[in-house]
Design an enzyme around this catalytic site. Sequence first.
Site, PDB file in Angstrom:
ATOM      1  N   GLY A 300       0.843  -1.085  -0.070  1.00  0.00           N
ATOM      2  CA  GLY A 300       0.021  -0.049   0.117  1.00  0.00           C
ATOM      3  C   GLY A 300       0.744   1.206   0.026  1.00  0.00           C
ATOM      4  N   SER A 301       0.284   2.310   0.505  1.00  0.00           N
ATOM      5  CA  SER A 301       0.941   3.575   0.720  1.00  0.00           C
ATOM      6  C   SER A 301       2.410   3.925   1.128  1.00  0.00           C
ATOM      7  CB  SER A 301      -0.053   4.581   1.403  1.00  0.00           C
ATOM      8  OG  SER A 301      -1.177   4.746   0.477  1.00  0.00           O
ATOM      9  N   THR A 302       2.784   2.646   2.018  1.00  0.00           N
ATOM     10  CA  THR A 302       4.281   2.850   2.490  1.00  0.00           C
ATOM     11  C   THR A 302       5.114   2.880   1.397  1.00  0.00           C
ATOM     12  OG1 THR A 302       4.218   0.375   2.634  1.00  0.00           O
ATOM     13  CG2 THR A 302       3.669   1.367   4.544  1.00  0.00           C
ATOM     14  N   LYS A 304       4.818   4.773  -1.171  1.00  0.00           N
ATOM     15  CA  LYS A 304       5.129   6.204  -1.688  1.00  0.00           C
ATOM     16  C   LYS A 304       6.316   6.865  -1.069  1.00  0.00           C
ATOM     17  CE  LYS A 304      -0.037   6.701  -1.650  1.00  0.00           C
ATOM     18  NZ  LYS A 304      -1.514   7.161  -1.273  1.00  0.00           N
TER      19      LYS A 304
END
Length: 578
Positions: A300-302, A304
């Site tokens: 997921g957004s980790t 980013k």
Amino acid sequence: MRQVLSLLRRKPGSAGAYLSEPRRPVEFDGVRMAQNAQARNRIIITVACFSIFYMVIGGRLIEYGARSNETVSSIARGDQLMASRPDLVDRNGEVLATDIRTVSLFAEPNKIVDPDEAIELLATVLPDLDMKGTYRKLSSASHFQWLRRQLTPRQQSQILALGIPGIGFRPEKRRFYPGGPTASHVVGLVNIDNKGIAGMEKYVDGQGLGDLAAAGMTINEQMEPVRLSIDLRVQHVLRDELAAAMIRYQAIAAGGVVLNVHTGEVIAMASLPDFDPNDPVHALDKDRLNRMSAGTFEMGSTFKAFTIAMGLDSGLVKMSDTFDATKPLRIGGFTIHDFHATRRILSVPEVFTHSSNVGSARMADLVGIAGHREFLTRLGLLTRMDTELPEVATPTQPREWKKINSMTIAFGHGVATTPLQTAVAGAALMNGGKLIEPTFLPRTAEEAARVAVQVVKPQTSDEMRELMRANGENGSGRNARVEGFRVGGKTGTAEKVVNGRYSSSLKFNAFLAAFPIDNPDYVVLVVIDEPKPEDGKHGATAGNNAAPMVQAVIRRSVGFLGVKPRFDAEGQVLSLSY
């Protein structure tokens, strides 16, 4: 007349001579010699018989001495026990695994008088004994059969009291894990023959112990313990908080790792559900997988954090740059939108803090497909991790990277990697840009420097620490704040793939944190699988569950890790909101 008679008596050979002197017996020398020879022969035969007798006895003694010792009634002396395994201890010397003495029950079927009676007697002590299987063993023509491995002292005593002919005991070693499931996935376990089959137990065998045992060259002397990098105190805290979170958020699984960013040492790592290596009946169940190193997930957004680090490190992006997030991004029939849409142009720090999918996708597009793939490979996120733990999965990625793949991977969809690899790559962004492969053995900073690889510029690392700090203070990571300690981090709320489609109701959440964020010593990553909203609260995003889990782990562990809190001029502990 008298004179005549007198003369006659004196003539030798005369009749008078014979009458006056008695006759002597005649001796035969041949007879005497024959008797002496016969006596000597008897003596020689007797000596030969005794010599042969004692030679036979001596030969049998040599034969018995050459045979391996076998104890059939009790535990043998210490030097007769099977070879030991080295103890496994944590970084402070606390025992994680050790050997204890035990015995196993065996039978010599050729000496069993009545198999049925023997089974009936054994069943009084071992009620779960396999009757049919045991009967086949006792009725066979073999000379040895195992009946039950690793008995308790009470069971041994009770069976001895039964006095069954042909039943005996052999000494063995049993592995004992004082901490039970506390560090089960790291320590691993052994099989019934005391051979390592998982975790660091298997690693120790792979370093030569297994080959020595197979060659019969093992020794019975106490071996030097193998020291691990794990801190049992921090390990207990981590597992305890994961178990509590699974109950609080009604999750199906959880995991976490605490990593030293300067040495790559794994200080603690746990994955739940786990198992008790002392009773590993569930160790191979599918849900007992070590999710931290042997499971791959879309993080997921980790991701980013890696996308923005890629842009900054490439020189194509600066902290002052902006990206258009005013509307969803459409490409190739797909639409990329933000979960919490701001509908405006965002700066690089805002892309990170607001966790913008659109801004991250545009940044990846700016770097390009080849540069994106090369950067993730450089950080070790697309290749199999190199560490001592045998259970390590290989990340998955698209066979062919297209533009849409690169854009979705920018915010964590499309590439599945292990959580431990994510933590290791995160540590590289925090420690000045050096990628250090993780280790479960002690490693000094000097040793780490020899294996470290510079993967991003030190300036990029400085900028990423600032972004993580800001997000920990006022962004999605604010629920991870610990009073007196600066904690920075990045949340990740990933939708799980069900039947080939992303599910909006099933989440895999993560929080990647570092502390103290000004000059981090440790990275903490926790994941929680399919969490539900906590009672009385809304949402099941990573900020609402994974971040509080990290907060609890750090708050309870900082004292063990030696990280000191910050104080203001009046001696008051500083909070994160300053």
